[in-house]
Design an enzyme around this catalytic site. Structure first.
Site, mmCIF file in Angstrom:
data_model
loop_
_atom_site.group_PDB
_atom_site.id
_atom_site.type_symbol
_atom_site.label_atom_id
_atom_site.label_comp_id
_atom_site.label_asym_id
_atom_site.label_seq_id
_atom_site.Cartn_x
_atom_site.Cartn_y
_atom_site.Cartn_z
ATOM 1 N N SER A 1 0.615 -5.496 -0.236
ATOM 2 C CA SER A 1 0.198 -5.030 -1.562
ATOM 3 C C SER A 1 -0.730 -5.963 -2.312
ATOM 4 O O SER A 1 -1.242 -5.601 -3.379
ATOM 5 C CB SER A 1 1.432 -4.746 -2.429
ATOM 6 O OG SER A 1 2.121 -3.628 -1.946
ATOM 7 N N LYS B 1 0.385 -8.667 -12.502
ATOM 8 C CA LYS B 1 0.866 -7.358 -12.072
ATOM 9 C C LYS B 1 2.093 -7.011 -12.905
ATOM 10 O O LYS B 1 2.944 -7.877 -13.178
ATOM 11 C CB LYS B 1 1.214 -7.418 -10.584
ATOM 12 C CG LYS B 1 1.555 -6.079 -9.944
ATOM 13 C CD LYS B 1 1.789 -6.269 -8.448
ATOM 14 C CE LYS B 1 2.129 -4.985 -7.742
ATOM 15 N NZ LYS B 1 2.351 -5.188 -6.286
ATOM 16 N N SER C 1 0.167 -1.848 -3.432
ATOM 17 C CA SER C 1 0.483 -1.359 -4.755
ATOM 18 C C SER C 1 -0.225 -2.110 -5.879
ATOM 19 O O SER C 1 -0.211 -1.669 -7.029
ATOM 20 C CB SER C 1 2.000 -1.481 -4.982
ATOM 21 O OG SER C 1 2.404 -2.840 -4.899
#
Length: 501
Positions: free
Chosen positions: A179, A80, A155
């Site tokens: 997330s 990420k 996210s």
């Protein structure tokens, strides 16, 4: 699609160890698939073909020399884009960090490099991890591989989409209020939030420091266990890191295949179902609970009254920490710098112009909210009260974990919704995290595993929550749930977009 990419990370690792495959071959296959699909899925913001292949070649050479390698050596992984990577872009999907090259690696990145996992690139996300749909990325949204017109969660939608679409077998995400787990639920992947402090946060660009946690994104529970064992453990660079050994997670998962989980006490959280949950999500959840009962588990309904206030408490505590953590992005030290169009150039005016241009609407919304709740006259009424609710949530967890071994719930209240459905309604968007937030507020481990495929053809997730430091039991139960979920075994987003490769 290269059929190799459908295999689990551990299956690929065993093929590498046996000499049936080289890391260069495997990494090339992943990179080729990323480059073929990324224009449509948009899972990656940065693809590091050169760096990944260099690592793969080094692993192959060491293996040929007979070196003692980590089991996952040579298996590609994605990160990420809020984990810093030395000399490689880290943007947090924000224009304010566009072009920034960090001078150091996050602790988890150092561990991956030491173990020989080729890092193929950085995945898309909601800007600074603020969102539940990856629609808040400054560089455009990521599509859900099951239906590209729908969100992949947030996210960490980029990591989930990359794993779900077989671009990579492994990825890392960060979980502040769900997330990792909520994207896992809506993309049919395994998403894990370890116990707070079990994995170092050093080098993770902070959103809300008391809530953030790095964790695995995979397609199997066993792969997640192997990856958490690799990245976990004490880190002197992280003051919140737990100074204790990593439990034998993979061994525990493998034991479940043989022995099941005898005498398991499962608590169904009354407050994490009902109104606001899609009927198909609840039906799939109840069906799996009954399978657990049929497998010999004791199932009890438990009540955690404070969970009713978890969402409200989270959206006071988290923005307060956001306001503090993002104050460092001032146009002075790193990232972009925007000069005021008129008048004198002062530090304050440069900071205002930079933040206006560099931050998106959702980031600005949370900074403003956080600054307000921390301001004089409001601190006790809002932030102080939210922290009291957080204590009550922790006490509820402590109480029910005296009665049961794990708690279970749906991971997300709905399947993946279409782009644009909730982007203009922040409250509707925030409700996507209603089932995942309590674990972050209490610091306990939680995991989402694929549970079913709904009638709309979209995956549904099942959440397992364990006591703090109970990651091993969480993995055991998650594997048991996976073994019982026959209707999703082998299910994948084999949609029209894939057939058109």
């Amino acid at each position: 699609m290269n059929e190799l990419l459908r295999r689990s990370a551990l299956e690929l690792a065993d093929m590498l160890a046996a000499g049936d495959l080289t890391s260069v071959e495997l990494t090339t296959a992943c990179l080729d698939r990323i480059e073929a699909l990324n224009d449509r899925v948009h899972a990656f913001l940065f693809i590091d073909r050169e760096g990944a292949l260099a690592t793969a070649a080094e692993v192959d050479a060491r293996r040929a020399e007979g070196a003692d390698l980590h089991r996952l050596a040579g298996v590609p992984i994605a990160l990420k884009d809020n984990m810093v990577t030395r000399g490689k872009p880290t943007t947090c999907a924000s224009k304010i960090l566009e072009g920034w090259l960090p001078p150091y690696d996050a602790t988890v990145v150092l561990k991956l490099k030491a173990a020989g996992l080729p890092v193929v690139g950085k995945t898309n996300m909601d800007e600074f991890a603020m969102g539940s749909s990856t629609e808040h990325s400054a560089f455009g949204p990521t599509g859900n591989p099951w239906d590209l017109s729908r969100i992949p969660g947030g996210s960490g939608g980029g990591s989930a989409a990359a794993v779900s679409s077989f671009m990579v077998p492994l990825a890392l995400g960060s979980d502040t209020g769900g997330s990792i787990r909520q994207p896992g639920a809506v993309t049919g992947t395994v998403g894990v939030k370890p116990t707070y402090g079990a994995v170092s946060r050093y080098g993770l660009v902070a959103m809300a420091s008391s809530l953030d946690q790095i964790g695995p994104v995979t397609r199997t529970v066993a792969d997640a266990a192997a990856l958490q064992e690799l990245i976990g453990g004490w880190d002197p660079a992280d003051s919140t890191s737990l100074k204790e050994p990593v439990p034998p997670l993979l061994e525990a998962v493998e034991a479940v295949h043989r022995d099941g989980v005898k005498g398991l006490r499962v608590g169904v959280v009354k407050e994490l179902s009902g109104e606001g949950y899609q009927p198909e999500v609840l039906d799939a959840f109840q069906a799996t609970v009954e399978k657990l009962r049929g497998a010999g588990a004791e199932v009890h309904e438990v009540s955690c009254p404070s969970f009713e206030y978890a969402l409200a408490a989270y959206y006071l505590i988290m923005p307060a920490e956001v306001s503090s953590n993002l104050a460092r992005f001032d146009g002075m030290r790193y990232g972009i710098r925007v000069l005021p169009e008129e008048g004198h150039v002062t530090a304050a005016r440069v900071m205002a112009a930079t933040r206006e241009a560099g931050f998106g609407d959702e980031v600005k919304r949370r900074i403003i909210l956080g600054t307000h709740v921390l301001s004089a006259g409001y601190y006790d009424a809002y932030y102080g009260s939210a922290q009291k609710v957080r204590t009550l949530i922790q006490r509820d967890f402590d109480r029910v974990f005296d009665e049961v071994d794990v708690l279970v719930s749906p991971t997300a209240p709905t399947t993946a919704f279409k782009f644009g459905d909730k982007i203009s309604d922040p409250m509707a968007m925030y409700l996507n995290d209603v089932a995942t937030i309590p674990a972050n507020l209490a610091g306990v481990p939680a995991m989402s595993v694929p549970n079913a495929v709904a009638a709309d053809g979209l995956p549904v997730g099942f959440q397992v929550i364990a006591p703090a430091r109970g990651d091993q039991r969480m993995y055991e139960v998650a594997q048991l749930v996976t073994d019982l979920s026959d209707d999703v075994a082998g299910a994948s987003p084999a949609a029209q977009w894939e057939e058109s490769e």
